[in-house]
Every structure is written in structure tokens, then in C-alpha cells.
Design a protein around this motif. Sequence first.
Motif, PDB file in Angstrom:
ATOM      1  N   ILE A   3       8.119  74.819  28.948  1.00 20.69           N
ATOM      2  CA  ILE A   3       8.021  73.509  29.379  1.00 20.69           C
ATOM      3  C   ILE A   3       9.453  73.119  30.062  1.00 20.69           C
ATOM      4  O   ILE A   3       9.528  72.521  31.294  1.00 20.69           O
ATOM      5  N   SER A  10       9.159  74.293  33.604  1.00 20.96           N
ATOM      6  CA  SER A  10       8.265  73.399  34.401  1.00 20.96           C
ATOM      7  C   SER A  10       9.131  72.103  34.849  1.00 20.96           C
ATOM      8  O   SER A  10       9.002  71.755  35.856  1.00 20.96           O
ATOM      9  N   ARG A  14      11.448  73.247  37.702  1.00 19.65           N
ATOM     10  CA  ARG A  14      10.855  73.504  38.876  1.00 19.65           C
ATOM     11  C   ARG A  14      10.285  72.315  39.693  1.00 19.65           C
ATOM     12  O   ARG A  14      10.443  71.910  40.582  1.00 19.65           O
ATOM     13  N   MET A  15       9.613  71.174  38.557  1.00 18.04           N
ATOM     14  CA  MET A  15       9.462  69.727  39.084  1.00 18.04           C
ATOM     15  C   MET A  15      10.690  69.124  39.665  1.00 18.04           C
ATOM     16  O   MET A  15      10.647  68.522  40.844  1.00 18.04           O
ATOM     17  N   ARG A  20      11.447  70.697  43.064  1.00 14.64           N
ATOM     18  CA  ARG A  20      10.608  70.485  44.125  1.00 14.64           C
ATOM     19  C   ARG A  20      10.987  69.033  44.737  1.00 14.64           C
ATOM     20  O   ARG A  20      10.870  68.646  45.875  1.00 14.64           O
ATOM     21  N   GLU A  25      -0.353  69.841  27.461  1.00 14.51           N
ATOM     22  CA  GLU A  25       1.154  69.584  27.601  1.00 14.51           C
ATOM     23  C   GLU A  25       1.336  68.783  29.085  1.00 14.51           C
ATOM     24  O   GLU A  25       1.078  69.450  30.147  1.00 14.51           O
ATOM     25  N   TRP A  26       1.742  67.577  29.168  1.00 14.49           N
ATOM     26  CA  TRP A  26       1.975  66.837  30.129  1.00 14.49           C
ATOM     27  C   TRP A  26       2.931  67.344  31.143  1.00 14.49           C
ATOM     28  O   TRP A  26       2.512  67.415  32.370  1.00 14.49           O
ATOM     29  N   ILE A  27       4.058  67.944  30.528  1.00 17.81           N
ATOM     30  CA  ILE A  27       4.900  68.526  31.628  1.00 17.81           C
ATOM     31  C   ILE A  27       4.205  69.723  32.440  1.00 17.81           C
ATOM     32  O   ILE A  27       4.385  69.766  33.662  1.00 17.81           O
ATOM     33  N   ILE A  28       3.687  70.609  31.788  1.00 16.58           N
ATOM     34  CA  ILE A  28       3.045  71.817  32.516  1.00 16.58           C
ATOM     35  C   ILE A  28       2.006  71.269  33.215  1.00 16.58           C
ATOM     36  O   ILE A  28       1.822  71.834  34.465  1.00 16.58           O
ATOM     37  N   ASN A  49       1.757  68.702  35.000  1.00 13.37           N
ATOM     38  CA  ASN A  49       2.053  68.122  36.134  1.00 13.37           C
ATOM     39  C   ASN A  49       2.828  69.207  37.042  1.00 13.37           C
ATOM     40  O   ASN A  49       2.950  69.114  38.322  1.00 13.37           O
ATOM     41  N   ASP A  50       3.234  69.980  36.313  1.00 14.51           N
ATOM     42  CA  ASP A  50       3.902  71.300  37.231  1.00 14.51           C
ATOM     43  C   ASP A  50       2.867  72.186  38.112  1.00 14.51           C
ATOM     44  O   ASP A  50       2.891  72.560  39.030  1.00 14.51           O
TER      45      ASP A  50
END
Lengths: 269, 128
Positions: free
Chosen positions: A81, A84, A87-88, A91, B14-17, B19-20
Motif C-alpha cells: 500500500i 502504491s 508510485r501514485m 506519477r 484496497e482502494w489505494i492499490i 487506484n495504483d
Amino acid sequence: MATVPITLILILVTILASGGLFIVFLIGIARIERRLMHSRKKLSDKVREKTRAEAVLRHTLNEKEMLLREIHHRVKNNLQIVSSLLRMQARRCGDEKTRTVLRESLTRIQAMALIHDNFRGADDPLGVSVRKYFQDLAMNLFEIYSVNPEALTLECRFDDISLTIDAATPCGLIVNELMTNALKHAFPYDRRGNITIEFTRRDDEITLRIADDGVGLPEEFTPETSETHGLMLVKNLVENQLGGTLEIRGNGGAEFVIRFREPEYAKRI
Amino acid sequence: MVLEKPRILIVEDEWIIANDIKDSLVEMGYRVSGIASSADEALAAAASEGPDLVLMDIVLKGDRDGIDAAREIHERFDIPVIYLTAYVNEYLVEKAKDSEHFGYLVKPFRERELDIAIRMALHKAAKR
């Protein structure tokens, strides 16, 4: 009085005596048998008790193994998490310098997350397989830095070693920093080349060697004079975390040789 | 003729994953029809959006897991499904094996692995 032949008397006495002996013998046998049965019962009670205890132990062990796997899974998930999120953010970041910092943080977190992916399980509860972990780590970096596999090759030489998490974590971060450094600086302008990672063990000394045939290091290079935070991190991890030594050679590429003895697993709780 | 970019439904709790993954898919040139976090949401999104492919996390919120949702999506809408999972569990692998699916990716996966899995699944589905 009728006379009885002496031979007959002798025969009768013998029969009576041997019959008595036989009865005594039978009584003895019966006693022994009773004792044997008693011992057998005691033994089978003990075996039953032991089997039950073993089943309880096996169940507890399975439960512990499951819990350990669950914890590794949760840690891995949480680190994923965080990866992620970084990374987000990278970007959406307009500034190249900030993007680089975020990307470097991302690879460090992934280096740690991969440890939980390569944890060996119940047969080696503290072990991380060197071969699989460092191959995964290197491939991950090749993807993050969009390496062209035809221009840059990776050579891995690993002894069959498993490390405790205490040693695998700093080693993972060290390989991550040194490979990142090589990918960023050693092969400018699409220079072709090779990166080597070696992990060998002789007696209780482990040697980790990371080398490339890129442009080499600046003259009189030391981690202290290096502009990047990564090499100071490597030096500190080698000396302070692993209690090992770091040797740097910069002619005709770059070569980093780290020698250490595997630290014993330190109980935290 | 310009080929339309495939539309993908992400089912991940998992919202974050999620969206990634969405960002990665867009970068790779796919369109994302939506994100669902449970089996019921996935079925509703499959019915309303009609995606070309579903990326399905196996462990989901709610009573039903991703395998149950994938089975129903396949039966009702004939949409190819790729499973995503962080947990390689023998029971789940066996359960997933029995359902119609077009791939199985273990998280964390690399973008390239995801791209290849999607392309192969779409190709396989088109050939049916």
C-alpha cells in the motif's frame, strides 16, 4: 501287604514330582504373563498419552506457522500500500528531482516488501532464500528503471544460502542502492554492459559482490565524498548493521565487495 | 480504422492499490470502466458497464470471494477474468482452478506481467 515293585514306586514319585514342578512352572508363567499384560497396558497408555501430546504440539505448530504467514502477508500488504501511494504520487509529480526521490524511496520499500515474499516458511522460519530474493529484487529494479535487457545484462551467482531477516533486510537495501547507482550512472547514453551480483559463503563468512563494467567511479572516490545519500547508507549498513567490511574498486567499472558474518537472530520481544 | 482501447473493470478491496492499478492500466493504454470492492459491486458493474475484461482480487469484502464473483460474471456475461491475489493459498488455487478464468497473477506483480496477462486473456477470449 502286597509288594509294589520299586520301579513302579519310582515312576509314581517321578510323575508326582514332575507334575508338581509343572504346576509351579504354570503358576510362574501365569504370573509373568500377568506382569507382562500390566506392563503392556502401561506402555500403551504412555503411547496414547504421547500421541495425544504430539497431536497437540503439531496443532500448535501449525497454528504458529499460520500466524507467522499471516503476519508476513499483512506486512507485505501494508508495504504494498505504501509502494502504491509513492508510485501514485510520483506519477502526479511534475518535478523530475522529486520524482526521482519518490522512485528511490519506492525501490527501498519494495526491497523490504520482497523479503516477506521470499520468506521460506515452517522448515526455515527465519530464512530468506538468497537466490530468489535477490533475483526478484534485481528484476524489479530493471523494470522500474526501464532497462533494455538487450543493452544491459544481469549476471547472478548465488550459493545456496538462506539469511535471517536481520541480515536479509540490510543486504536487500545494500543491493538496492548499489544496483540503483549502477543503473543511474554507470551506463550513460545507452552504453551496453553487464551488472554482476554474487553471494557466496565460505565457512561462516558471507561475501556479497556487486560489480558493473560501466564508466567506473571518480578518482579518489569514497562514500563520504559521494554526492548521493545511497552510498553513505550502504557504508553505514555494512559497518553498523552487519558489522562487516566494504571494499570499493573503481577501475574499469565499479566493484563493491562486502564481507560479513551472519548476525545471530536477535529476539525483539 | 482506430481500434478502441479495451475497457477493464478492477475488483479490489484496497482502494489505494486499486487506484495504483488503474493508473498503470491507463499508462499502458487501457481504459478503466470502474473499480469495485466487493463481489456484489463487481456483478453490478459488470452488468452496467460491460467491460472487456475483469481484474479480480480473490479476497474481497463481504460474504463472497472473487472466485464466486468471477464464476457468476463468466456465466451471466461471458467476460474474461484474470485473478489477482497476494496470498498463494492451496485451497484458493484449487477453487480458482475449477472456475473459468484467463490468468492468475500473484501480487505484487510487475506492470509488464500485467500487460502480458491482459493481452493474452483478451486474445484467448476473442478466439472463442
